[in-house]
Scaffold this active site. Structure first.
Site, PDB file in Angstrom:
ATOM      1  N   GLU A 184      21.913 -22.074  13.380  1.00 27.56           N
ATOM      2  CA  GLU A 184      23.049 -22.268  11.958  1.00 27.56           C
ATOM      3  C   GLU A 184      24.097 -23.164  12.117  1.00 27.56           C
ATOM      4  OE1 GLU A 184      21.076 -18.300   9.674  1.00 27.56           O
ATOM      5  OE2 GLU A 184      23.168 -18.813  10.097  1.00 27.56           O
ATOM      6  N   ALA A 343      15.542 -14.909   6.858  1.00 27.32           N
ATOM      7  CA  ALA A 343      15.811 -16.299   6.924  1.00 27.32           C
ATOM      8  C   ALA A 343      16.953 -17.082   8.379  1.00 27.32           C
ATOM      9  CB  ALA A 343      16.497 -16.764   5.254  1.00 27.32           C
ATOM     10  N   HIS A 438       0.444 -26.910  -7.542  1.00 27.52           N
ATOM     11  CA  HIS A 438       0.442 -28.158  -7.116  1.00 27.52           C
ATOM     12  C   HIS A 438       1.294 -29.901  -7.903  1.00 27.52           C
ATOM     13  CE1 HIS A 438      -1.674 -32.293  -4.878  1.00 27.52           C
ATOM     14  NE2 HIS A 438      -1.326 -32.358  -6.341  1.00 27.52           N
TER      15      HIS A 438
HETATM   16  P1  NDP Z   1      21.587 -13.278  18.424  1.00 26.86           P
HETATM   17  O1  NDP Z   1      21.328 -11.727  18.843  1.00 26.86           O
HETATM   18  O2  NDP Z   1      20.971 -13.700  17.642  1.00 26.86           O
HETATM   19  O3  NDP Z   1      21.435 -14.195  19.726  1.00 26.86           O
HETATM   20  C1  NDP Z   1      22.700 -14.174  20.578  1.00 26.86           C
HETATM   21  C2  NDP Z   1      22.568 -15.894  21.387  1.00 26.86           C
HETATM   22  O4  NDP Z   1      23.400 -15.017  22.421  1.00 26.86           O
HETATM   23  C3  NDP Z   1      21.065 -15.163  22.385  1.00 26.86           C
HETATM   24  O5  NDP Z   1      20.470 -16.404  22.089  1.00 26.86           O
HETATM   25  C4  NDP Z   1      21.638 -14.100  23.462  1.00 26.86           C
HETATM   26  O6  NDP Z   1      20.411 -14.903  24.485  1.00 26.86           O
HETATM   27  C5  NDP Z   1      22.749 -15.213  23.702  1.00 26.86           C
HETATM   28  N1  NDP Z   1      23.395 -14.118  24.491  1.00 26.86           N
HETATM   29  C6  NDP Z   1      23.775 -13.097  24.502  1.00 26.86           C
HETATM   30  N2  NDP Z   1      24.003 -12.889  25.934  1.00 26.86           N
HETATM   31  C7  NDP Z   1      24.951 -13.739  26.763  1.00 26.86           C
HETATM   32  C8  NDP Z   1      25.801 -13.926  27.127  1.00 26.86           C
HETATM   33  N3  NDP Z   1      26.211 -12.873  27.908  1.00 26.86           N
HETATM   34  N4  NDP Z   1      25.664 -15.617  27.451  1.00 26.86           N
HETATM   35  C9  NDP Z   1      25.108 -16.173  27.491  1.00 26.86           C
HETATM   36  N5  NDP Z   1      24.425 -16.301  26.363  1.00 26.86           N
HETATM   37  C10 NDP Z   1      24.210 -14.836  25.929  1.00 26.86           C
HETATM   38  O7  NDP Z   1      23.734 -13.494  17.735  1.00 26.86           O
HETATM   39  P2  NDP Z   1      24.125 -13.843  17.468  1.00 26.86           P
HETATM   40  O8  NDP Z   1      25.131 -14.132  17.480  1.00 26.86           O
HETATM   41  O9  NDP Z   1      23.473 -15.390  16.829  1.00 26.86           O
HETATM   42  O10 NDP Z   1      24.266 -13.245  15.443  1.00 26.86           O
HETATM   43  C11 NDP Z   1      24.262 -11.809  15.547  1.00 26.86           C
HETATM   44  C12 NDP Z   1      23.754 -11.192  14.394  1.00 26.86           C
HETATM   45  O11 NDP Z   1      24.161 -11.497  13.324  1.00 26.86           O
HETATM   46  C13 NDP Z   1      21.541 -11.156  14.720  1.00 26.86           C
HETATM   47  O12 NDP Z   1      21.438 -10.793  15.008  1.00 26.86           O
HETATM   48  C14 NDP Z   1      21.703 -11.136  13.661  1.00 26.86           C
HETATM   49  O13 NDP Z   1      21.638 -10.071  12.834  1.00 26.86           O
HETATM   50  C15 NDP Z   1      22.830 -11.366  12.360  1.00 26.86           C
HETATM   51  N6  NDP Z   1      23.043 -12.445  11.753  1.00 26.86           N
HETATM   52  C16 NDP Z   1      21.668 -13.112  10.496  1.00 26.86           C
HETATM   53  C17 NDP Z   1      21.563 -13.948   9.837  1.00 26.86           C
HETATM   54  C18 NDP Z   1      20.881 -15.000   8.871  1.00 26.86           C
HETATM   55  O14 NDP Z   1      20.019 -13.602   8.527  1.00 26.86           O
HETATM   56  N7  NDP Z   1      20.450 -15.913   8.650  1.00 26.86           N
HETATM   57  C19 NDP Z   1      22.973 -15.416  10.015  1.00 26.86           C
HETATM   58  C20 NDP Z   1      23.692 -15.312  11.323  1.00 26.86           C
HETATM   59  C21 NDP Z   1      23.477 -13.620  11.657  1.00 26.86           C
HETATM   60  P3  NDP Z   1      19.052 -14.488  25.016  1.00 26.86           P
HETATM   61  O15 NDP Z   1      17.939 -14.682  23.724  1.00 26.86           O
HETATM   62  O16 NDP Z   1      18.203 -14.735  25.810  1.00 26.86           O
HETATM   63  O17 NDP Z   1      19.138 -12.550  24.372  1.00 26.86           O
END
Ligand code: NDP
Length: 461
Positions: A184, A343, A438
């Site tokens: 985002e 979303a 449409h």
């Molecule tokens: P997410 O859990 O979506 O993503 C975390 C990301 O960080 C993943 O890509 C993960 O990789 C990576 N990651 C985790 N640990 C490490 C590390 N130590 N080093 C490098 N990369 C790492 O978390 P976000 O912070 O983006 O968002 C948090 C939460 O907030 C979401 O889960 C969601 O529930 C909520 N949210 C919802 C939104 C919406 O509804 N539109 C918008 C924003 C937030 P990997 O995939 O490999 O684990």
């Protein structure tokens, strides 16, 4: 007269806590709530709401470009970050006022203080040390950004807490992570004019989403000029006279004005006195609850991100409401955490509900997959090279639509409505029987005739 000061004390005035407090109060309970930061919580103050305002702001740059294809000459453009942040802050202040006002009008007592558990039926208000007792206590403290504290130079990075308050517009931004927040904000900063890089440790962004969506978004982000690096992470952050340098494991040195760490969020349970009260946590530090949001301590309950179930605002609101109805309204309700539409406000936007293809293949033996990728009508004149993706996953044995995944303009709006159909158990025949509207992009959903792929048990093995 009750032996307690209140029937319910809520810790945390975010989405879940506020809903629970208000509904419990309307059921006649004597309710208090404590908030250490600002009323509204993450979603309203430094999450969903301000994020979406920034997404709107960032979309104008493409609209100005696209306008030329429709005969408009927009002229010189300039962008003022400080004006945007000030406007955003005014709106957030207004919303916070509404949250406070609604609580007060419901008769809830407000404490502007951190509160920590002091046994199973009491909290300690950190601001003045006061001890307040309650028959029931609800923990709704949400989550907090995770950061990699072992990363050298991590103190020079920011998280989603700070990104909404940057005093200067960063001309070069690097975002670590490949989840919701990372994609985002990559769209936001790119749209506002930053040179934007996303660095993700895995093979493909948005793990857990449908693979076609992940690849399609990745491709569209790159077309918009975002550099997406996969299978690499920062090894060190260096501060220089002109900004920051992110050193990566693969040996890259990426210059930036800001580095945003968007690597997940953790449940906010530290220092809350949970251990002292005997409340059990899981391995991730989240409060363990049952389907009625009850912890192992009979007087203590928890809702929202602090329980790490489905970490989305509307889910926290539902959990808070269900808790209040169950405990104070005489109406036992459990929240159904299945088929939750969601979303991602990436650019293009993503809407998703139900099973991904990978999940469906693991659970079902016969599937029909319908896939359509096309240029939205608007871009026939704008000339923009952007594709919209729509995908239906159908159980070929029952004809039931198991999942819908959409990427393109207004996908969040689309999937809200699709969510109703899927929750009702819609079949592909129901989709087909629905007349198209449409000309829309969504009509594609009811006009997909031939599966792009038929998966049968032999093929799944
Ligand atoms: P997410 O859990 O979506 O993503 C975390 C990301 O960080 C993943 O890509 C993960 O990789 C990576 N990651 C985790 N640990 C490490 C590390 N130590 N080093 C490098 N990369 C790492 O978390 P976000 O912070 O983006 O968002 C948090 C939460 O907030 C979401 O889960 C969601 O529930 C909520 N949210 C919802 C939104 C919406 O509804 N539109 C918008 C924003 C937030 P990997 O995939 O490999 O684990």
């Amino acid at each position: 007269m009750s032996e307690f000061d209140y029937d319910l004390f809520v810790i945390g005035a975010g989405s879940g806590g506020v809903r629970a407090a208000r509904i419990a109060a309307t059921h006649g309970a004597r309710v208090a709530i404590a908030e250490e930061h600002r009323y509204g919580g993450t979603c309203v103050i430094r999450g969903c709401v301000p994020k979406k305002l920034l997404v709107y702001a960032s979309q104008f740059s493409e609209s100005f470009e696209d306008a030329a294809g429709f005969g408009w000459d927009v002229g010189a453009r300039s962008f003022d970050w400080k004006a945007l942040i000030a406007a955003k802050d005014r709106e957030i202040n207004r919303l916070e006022g509404i949250y406070r006002g609604n609580l007060e009008r419901s008769g809830v007592a407000l404490f502007d203080s951190r509160a920590e558990l002091d046994g199973p039926n009491a909290v300690r208000l950190v601001k003045d040390g006061r001890r307040v007792t309650a028959a029931k206590i609800l923990i709704a403290t949400g989550g907090a950004p995770n950061n990699d504290m072992r990363l050298e130079g991590v103190e020079h990075t920011i998280t989603s807490n700070e990104v909404f308050y940057l005093p200067e517009f960063p001309k070069r931004v690097v975002i670590a992570g490949g989840g919701f927040i990372a994609v985002e904000f990559a769209g936001i900063f790119n749209g506002l004019g930053s040179e934007t890089t996303l660095i993700y440790r895995g093979e493909e962004i948005l793990r857990g989403f449908d693979d076609d969506l992940r690849q399609a978004l990745h491709a569209e982000m790159e077309k918009k000029g975002i550099r997406v690096i996969t299978e690499d992470v920062f090894s060190r952050i260096e501060k220089t006279d002109t900004g920051l340098i992110g050193h990566t494991n693969a040996g890259e040195q990426i210059e930036a004005d800001q580095i945003l760490m968007a690597i997940g969020r953790n449940p906010n349970t530290k220092g809350l006195g949970l251990e002292g009260a005997g409340v059990k946590l899981d391995a991730a530090g989240a409060i363990r609850v049952d389907e009625r949001s009850r912890t192992n301590v009979p007087s203590v309950f928890a809702v929202g991100d602090v329980t790490n179930r489905v970490n989305l605002t509307p889910v926290a609101i539902r959990e808070g409401h269900a808790f209040a109805d169950t405990e104070f309204g005489g109406k036992p309700v459990s929240v159904d955490h299945s088929m939750v539409p969601a979303a991602v406000f990436s650019q293009p936007e993503i809407g998703t509900v139900g099973l991904t293809e990978t999940e469906a293949r693991a659970r079902h033996s016969s599937l029909d997959i319908y896939r359509a990728s096309f240029r939205p009508m608007k871009h026939t004149l704008s000339g923009r090279d952007e594709k919209m993706l729509m995908k239906l996953i159908v159980d070929a044995d029952t004809d039931r639509v198991l999942g819908v995944h959409v990427m393109g303009p207004d996908s969040g709006e689309l999937v809200q409505v699709l969510g109703i159909a899927l929750k009702m158990g819609a079949t592909k025949a129901d989709f087909d029987a629905t007349m198209a509207v449409h000309p829309t992009a969504a009509e594609e959903l009811v006009t997909m005739r031939e599966p792009s792929e038929r998966v049968r048990r032999e093929a799944a093995e």
